[in-house]
Design a protein around this motif. Structure first.
Motif, PDB file in Angstrom:
ATOM      1  N   SER A 115       0.866  -1.176   0.000  1.00  0.00           N
ATOM      2  CA  SER A 115       0.000   0.000   0.000  1.00  0.00           C
ATOM      3  C   SER A 115       0.907   1.232   0.000  1.00  0.00           C
ATOM      4  N   ILE A 116       0.829   2.022  -1.075  1.00  0.00           N
ATOM      5  CA  ILE A 116       1.665   3.224  -1.181  1.00  0.00           C
ATOM      6  C   ILE A 116       0.784   4.414  -0.798  1.00  0.00           C
ATOM      7  N   ARG A 199       3.179  -1.506   4.126  1.00  0.00           N
ATOM      8  CA  ARG A 199       2.857  -0.094   3.888  1.00  0.00           C
ATOM      9  C   ARG A 199       4.110   0.710   3.603  1.00  0.00           C
ATOM     10  N   SER A 200       3.982   1.671   2.678  1.00  0.00           N
ATOM     11  CA  SER A 200       5.114   2.533   2.330  1.00  0.00           C
ATOM     12  C   SER A 200       4.559   3.934   2.059  1.00  0.00           C
ATOM     13  N   THR A 201       5.259   4.963   2.532  1.00  0.00           N
ATOM     14  CA  THR A 201       4.785   6.330   2.303  1.00  0.00           C
ATOM     15  C   THR A 201       5.632   6.995   1.231  1.00  0.00           C
ATOM     16  N   SER A 202       4.945   7.634   0.262  1.00  0.00           N
ATOM     17  CA  SER A 202       5.662   8.399  -0.766  1.00  0.00           C
ATOM     18  C   SER A 202       5.605   9.871  -0.402  1.00  0.00           C
ATOM     19  N   ALA A 212      13.408   3.655  -2.806  1.00  0.00           N
ATOM     20  CA  ALA A 212      14.261   3.090  -1.744  1.00  0.00           C
ATOM     21  C   ALA A 212      13.415   2.793  -0.497  1.00  0.00           C
ATOM     22  N   ASN A 213      12.471   3.690  -0.184  1.00  0.00           N
ATOM     23  CA  ASN A 213      11.555   3.465   0.949  1.00  0.00           C
ATOM     24  C   ASN A 213      10.716   2.216   0.752  1.00  0.00           C
ATOM     25  N   ALA A 217      10.611  -1.260   2.914  1.00  0.00           N
ATOM     26  CA  ALA A 217       9.389  -1.810   3.503  1.00  0.00           C
ATOM     27  C   ALA A 217       9.186  -3.263   3.053  1.00  0.00           C
ATOM     28  N   LEU A 218       9.501  -3.545   1.815  1.00  0.00           N
ATOM     29  CA  LEU A 218       9.339  -4.913   1.307  1.00  0.00           C
ATOM     30  C   LEU A 218      10.292  -5.901   1.986  1.00  0.00           C
TER      31      LEU A 218
END
Ligand code: AMP
Length: 220
Positions: A115-116, A199-202, A212-213, A217-218
């Motif tokens: 989920s971005i 979850r990852s925040t852009s 890279a974030n 997270a992965l």
């Protein structure tokens, strides 16, 4: 049996760009349902003509149509060999349920769902400033504010003309964000319950930093 990754995220979050980077690195096939539908529209097929109005307004195409299109694509040899990233599918809980059945039938395995997430104002700014290359082979994406082309209206990579997607006007963009909150955000809970969610925040940073974030997270 191939690995299937899913990227979920609101319009404008950079799913397409991050998806390209992910596929370049992992060699997974990039499957964007938005791109598949735009190809149908450009080719003037019956399906393309049917979905044109819905897409221009920023609404969602019916679950059955999209699920059938994805199932057909997942059976192709390239995906059986290399796996794929689904970008823009599933977009509703019924589509997530359909995908579960498709994976059972095709024998593929869900590797992860990412989920971005991003700030709403950033999404509106990005969407209305987005410009796409008309050359489908190239597919470069620009942003007239953050990443403008060197010559206005012309693609830096291949020299073709740039265009604004009909659903990137402010009105359609707001509608798409609303549709996302109502229909797609519930998928986050769906996959959390299945134990698949990452979850990852852009942020308003170069795509490389957001990628890279996402990778971190992965791996976490
Ligand atoms: P995208 O390129 O992912 O932003 O998709 C562009 C448009 O295509 C969306 O606003 C929808 O109208 C349609 N679309 C793409 N994927 C789906 C999907 N999984 N379900 C329904 N409509 C879709």
């Amino acid at each position: 049996m191939a690995d299937i990754y899913v990227f979920i995220g609101p319009p404008g979050v950079g799913k397409g760009t991050l998806g390209e980077m992910f596929c370049e690195e992992t060699k997974a096939v990039h499957v964007s349902t938005g791109d598949l539908l735009r190809q149908e529209m450009a080719a003037g097929t019956e399906l393309g003509n049917k979905v044109k109005g819905i897409i221009a307004e920023g609404g969602l195409v019916s679950d059955d149509i999209v699920a059938e299109m994805v199932e057909g694509r997942l059976q192709k040899d390239d995906i059986v060999a290399k796996g794929c990233l689904l970008d823009g599918f599933p977009r509703t809980v019924p589509q997530a349920e359909a995908l579960r059945d498709i994976l059972k039938r095709t024998g593929h395995k869900m590797a992860a769902v990412v989920s971005i997430e991003a700030d709403q104002q950033m999404l509106i700014t990005r969407l209305t400033a987005r410009r796409m290359c008309t050359n489908k082979e190239c597919g470069a994406i620009f942003n007239v504010v953050a990443m403008p082309p060197k010559t206005e209206g012309i693609c830096d990579k291949c020299g073709a003309k740039l265009y604004q997607r009909s659903d990137d006007t402010k009105e359609a963009a707001l509608h798409r964000l609303d549709v996302y909150a109502k229909q797609t955000a519930p998928l986050i809970d769906f996959y959390k319950k299945e134990g698949k969610l990452i979850r990852s925040t852009s942020r308003d940073l170069p795509a490389e930093a957001n990628y890279a974030n996402l990778k971190a997270a992965l791996k976490a």
